[in-house]
Design a protein around this motif. Structure first.
Motif, PDB file in Angstrom:
ATOM      1  N   LYS A 150      -9.593 -16.661  10.816  1.00 33.49           N
ATOM      2  CA  LYS A 150     -11.121 -16.719  10.504  1.00 33.49           C
ATOM      3  C   LYS A 150     -11.524 -17.976  12.308  1.00 33.49           C
ATOM      4  N   LEU A 151     -10.361 -17.916  12.444  1.00 32.81           N
ATOM      5  CA  LEU A 151     -10.700 -19.268  13.952  1.00 32.81           C
ATOM      6  C   LEU A 151     -10.797 -18.356  15.114  1.00 32.81           C
ATOM      7  N   ARG A 152      -9.193 -17.447  14.779  1.00 36.45           N
ATOM      8  CA  ARG A 152      -9.547 -16.539  16.221  1.00 36.45           C
ATOM      9  C   ARG A 152     -10.143 -15.517  15.926  1.00 36.45           C
ATOM     10  N   ASP A 153     -10.534 -15.265  14.913  1.00 33.65           N
ATOM     11  CA  ASP A 153     -11.364 -14.226  15.630  1.00 33.65           C
ATOM     12  C   ASP A 153     -13.072 -14.458  15.456  1.00 33.65           C
ATOM     13  N   ARG A 154     -13.322 -16.282  15.448  1.00 31.72           N
ATOM     14  CA  ARG A 154     -14.063 -16.691  15.885  1.00 31.72           C
ATOM     15  C   ARG A 154     -14.616 -17.374  17.785  1.00 31.72           C
ATOM     16  N   GLN A 155     -13.473 -17.402  17.571  1.00 33.02           N
ATOM     17  CA  GLN A 155     -13.474 -18.145  19.540  1.00 33.02           C
ATOM     18  C   GLN A 155     -13.136 -17.423  20.350  1.00 33.02           C
ATOM     19  N   ARG A 156     -13.908 -17.824  21.255  1.00 34.15           N
ATOM     20  CA  ARG A 156     -14.004 -16.658  22.853  1.00 34.15           C
ATOM     21  C   ARG A 156     -12.914 -16.853  23.994  1.00 34.15           C
ATOM     22  N   THR A 157     -13.214 -15.813  25.038  1.00 33.67           N
ATOM     23  CA  THR A 157     -11.740 -16.358  25.859  1.00 33.67           C
ATOM     24  C   THR A 157     -13.240 -16.310  26.849  1.00 33.67           C
ATOM     25  N   TYR A 158     -12.729 -16.558  28.033  1.00 33.68           N
ATOM     26  CA  TYR A 158     -13.145 -16.805  29.334  1.00 33.68           C
ATOM     27  C   TYR A 158     -12.434 -17.426  30.747  1.00 33.68           C
ATOM     28  N   PHE A 159     -12.980 -16.193  31.259  1.00 35.44           N
ATOM     29  CA  PHE A 159     -12.807 -16.696  32.678  1.00 35.44           C
ATOM     30  C   PHE A 159     -12.829 -16.294  34.370  1.00 35.44           C
ATOM     31  N   VAL A 160     -12.433 -17.458  35.161  1.00 41.80           N
ATOM     32  CA  VAL A 160     -12.956 -17.088  36.853  1.00 41.80           C
ATOM     33  C   VAL A 160     -11.748 -16.821  37.767  1.00 41.80           C
ATOM     34  N   LEU A 161     -11.604 -15.603  37.910  1.00 42.63           N
ATOM     35  CA  LEU A 161      -9.860 -16.293  38.820  1.00 42.63           C
ATOM     36  C   LEU A 161     -10.714 -15.956  40.196  1.00 42.63           C
ATOM     37  N   ASP A 162     -10.110 -16.379  41.238  1.00 40.84           N
ATOM     38  CA  ASP A 162     -10.035 -16.330  43.118  1.00 40.84           C
ATOM     39  C   ASP A 162      -9.591 -14.810  43.400  1.00 40.84           C
ATOM     40  N   SER A 163      -8.955 -14.309  42.659  1.00 38.34           N
ATOM     41  CA  SER A 163      -8.372 -12.921  42.906  1.00 38.34           C
ATOM     42  C   SER A 163      -8.490 -11.860  41.581  1.00 38.34           C
ATOM     43  N   PHE A 180     -14.262  -4.585  45.726  1.00 36.76           N
ATOM     44  CA  PHE A 180     -15.900  -4.919  45.216  1.00 36.76           C
ATOM     45  C   PHE A 180     -15.677  -6.724  45.022  1.00 36.76           C
ATOM     46  N   ALA A 181     -15.147  -6.743  44.203  1.00 28.91           N
ATOM     47  CA  ALA A 181     -15.395  -8.032  44.312  1.00 28.91           C
ATOM     48  C   ALA A 181     -14.782  -9.216  45.053  1.00 28.91           C
ATOM     49  N   THR A 182     -12.796  -8.457  45.847  1.00 25.57           N
ATOM     50  CA  THR A 182     -12.569  -9.000  46.893  1.00 25.57           C
ATOM     51  C   THR A 182     -14.064  -9.201  48.092  1.00 25.57           C
ATOM     52  N   ALA A 183     -14.005  -8.100  48.673  1.00 24.03           N
ATOM     53  CA  ALA A 183     -15.082  -7.662  49.807  1.00 24.03           C
ATOM     54  C   ALA A 183     -16.255  -8.094  50.240  1.00 24.03           C
ATOM     55  N   LEU A 184     -17.239  -8.383  48.811  1.00 22.39           N
ATOM     56  CA  LEU A 184     -18.801  -8.411  48.643  1.00 22.39           C
ATOM     57  C   LEU A 184     -18.682 -10.714  48.589  1.00 22.39           C
ATOM     58  N   ASN A 185     -17.505 -11.100  48.017  1.00 25.71           N
ATOM     59  CA  ASN A 185     -16.994 -12.304  47.601  1.00 25.71           C
ATOM     60  C   ASN A 185     -17.684 -12.843  46.621  1.00 25.71           C
ATOM     61  N   ILE A 186     -17.737 -11.481  45.702  1.00 30.60           N
ATOM     62  CA  ILE A 186     -18.810 -11.257  43.868  1.00 30.60           C
ATOM     63  C   ILE A 186     -17.375 -11.424  43.007  1.00 30.60           C
ATOM     64  N   GLY A 205     -19.710 -15.820  44.941  1.00 26.37           N
ATOM     65  CA  GLY A 205     -18.561 -17.149  44.937  1.00 26.37           C
ATOM     66  C   GLY A 205     -18.263 -17.635  43.853  1.00 26.37           C
ATOM     67  N   ILE A 206     -17.060 -18.895  43.761  1.00 27.28           N
ATOM     68  CA  ILE A 206     -16.694 -18.728  42.747  1.00 27.28           C
ATOM     69  C   ILE A 206     -17.471 -20.062  42.473  1.00 27.28           C
ATOM     70  N   ASN A 207     -17.985 -21.180  42.656  1.00 27.99           N
ATOM     71  CA  ASN A 207     -18.693 -22.319  41.904  1.00 27.99           C
ATOM     72  C   ASN A 207     -19.736 -21.136  41.558  1.00 27.99           C
ATOM     73  N   LYS A 208     -20.092 -20.585  41.490  1.00 30.18           N
ATOM     74  CA  LYS A 208     -21.140 -19.929  41.042  1.00 30.18           C
ATOM     75  C   LYS A 208     -21.436 -19.466  39.992  1.00 30.18           C
ATOM     76  N   ALA A 209     -19.556 -18.532  40.194  1.00 30.64           N
ATOM     77  CA  ALA A 209     -19.027 -18.259  39.245  1.00 30.64           C
ATOM     78  C   ALA A 209     -19.355 -19.103  37.913  1.00 30.64           C
ATOM     79  N   PHE A 210     -18.169 -19.779  38.055  1.00 30.32           N
ATOM     80  CA  PHE A 210     -18.520 -20.950  37.377  1.00 30.32           C
ATOM     81  C   PHE A 210     -19.490 -21.335  35.699  1.00 30.32           C
ATOM     82  N   ALA A 211     -20.278 -21.311  36.891  1.00 35.31           N
ATOM     83  CA  ALA A 211     -21.966 -21.946  36.132  1.00 35.31           C
ATOM     84  C   ALA A 211     -21.928 -21.560  35.453  1.00 35.31           C
ATOM     85  N   ARG A 212     -21.945 -19.928  35.759  1.00 35.94           N
ATOM     86  CA  ARG A 212     -21.960 -18.917  35.075  1.00 35.94           C
ATOM     87  C   ARG A 212     -21.336 -18.441  33.387  1.00 35.94           C
TER      88      ARG A 212
END
Length: 277
Positions: A150-163, A180-186, A205-212
């Motif tokens: 049940k815990l497995r079904d509730r927990q959520r995974t999030y990630f931000v990668l440089d590439s 597009f992610a690479t070309a626009l630094n998205i 940018g990476i810092n804004k992505a971490f915050a989001r």
């Protein structure tokens, strides 16, 4: 009651847990061009990242054999919990299941629960920590088995990668998304829907992505998590940045930081952050 937690090598244990006899890692094998690397305690992350940077081909992985899992079950502990990375990403789960059948054919019944984490890295560690906590509460195998799924079904995974290149090469993203992610630094904020990688949002940018990423995680999970796990690939400063952001947003749960081993390093890439709540 004695118990053992068996994980494939995408279970990114902390340094302290690596020394704990309750945990056993069954390694996958990584291949970069003609170089074969066993994802065990001798894994050299810096050398692996160098090989990947210099290679034109995408690294490959091979899951552990059923026989290797079977041997892991042949331990003195009465209860065995097996945590594998998402069955959408690897054959580890199926291999662990076949290993259980082989064990039972030879030795008979044993309390063995095989868990498809529907995640990786931090997600596997989060489940392992939860199992330990339930034993400290005095719970038994059957109750823990029900609760952990049940815990497995509730927990959520999030990630931000440089590439996104590694995910793209492994067929997890379209080439257009990666371009597009690479070309626009998205920097996309990614997640997992029952083990399938999905895009949740994006930021410049990476810092804004971490915050989001932190904002989304707190909004979706709030204080529901008993603990939070952050895994980083060669980026301890970024992991600490995410930890501080979560604390700023009011997360009161224990926050554990760990580093990626070989399989998670392959998928996350240098500088990647994986968060599970």
């Amino acid at each position: 009651m004695k118990y053992r937690i068996v994980g494939d090598s995408c279970l990114d244990l902390t340094e302290e847990m690596r020394k704990d006899s309750r945990f056993q890692i069954v390694p996958l094998t990584l291949q970069v061009d003609d170089t074969m690397i066993v994802d065990d305690e001798n894994f050299d992350q810096a050398e692996f990242l160098r090989l990947v940077r210099e290679s034109r081909e995408c690294p490959k992985t091979a899951c552990p054999s059923p026989e290797t899992f079977k041997k892991a079950y042949e331990c003195e502990e009465e209860d065995v919990y097996v945590i594998t990375l998402s069955s959408h990403l690897s054959g580890s789960y199926n291999s662990a299941m076949v290993g259980k059948s082989l064990y039972e054919e030879e030795h008979g019944h044993k309390n063995i629960l095989i868990i498809d984490s529907e995640s990786a890295s931090s997600g596997e560690l989060s489940l392992a920590m939860a199992i330990c906590g339930m034993y400290e509460e005095g719970l038994g195998f059957e109750e823990i088995s029900g609760r952990i799924l049940k815990l497995r079904d509730r927990q959520r995974t999030y990630f931000v990668l440089d590439s996104l290149e590694y995910l793209r090469k492994n067929g997890r993203l379209t080439g257009l998304q990666a371009f597009f992610a690479t070309a626009l630094n998205i920097k996309p904020v990614m997640g997992a829907d029952h083990g399938v990688i999905i895009k949740l949002d994006q930021a410049r940018g990476i810092n804004k992505a971490f915050a989001r990423m932190c904002e989304i995680a707190v909004r979706e999970r709030g204080d529901a998590a008993n603990h939070v796990v952050i895994a980083h690939c060669n980026a301890p400063e970024r992991a600490n940045q995410v930890k501080e952001e979560l604390e700023r947003l009011g997360v009161g749960a224990e926050i554990v930081v760990t580093r990626t081993a070989g399989v998670s390093t392959l998928y996350a890439g240098d500088g990647g952050i994986i968060l599970v709540m």
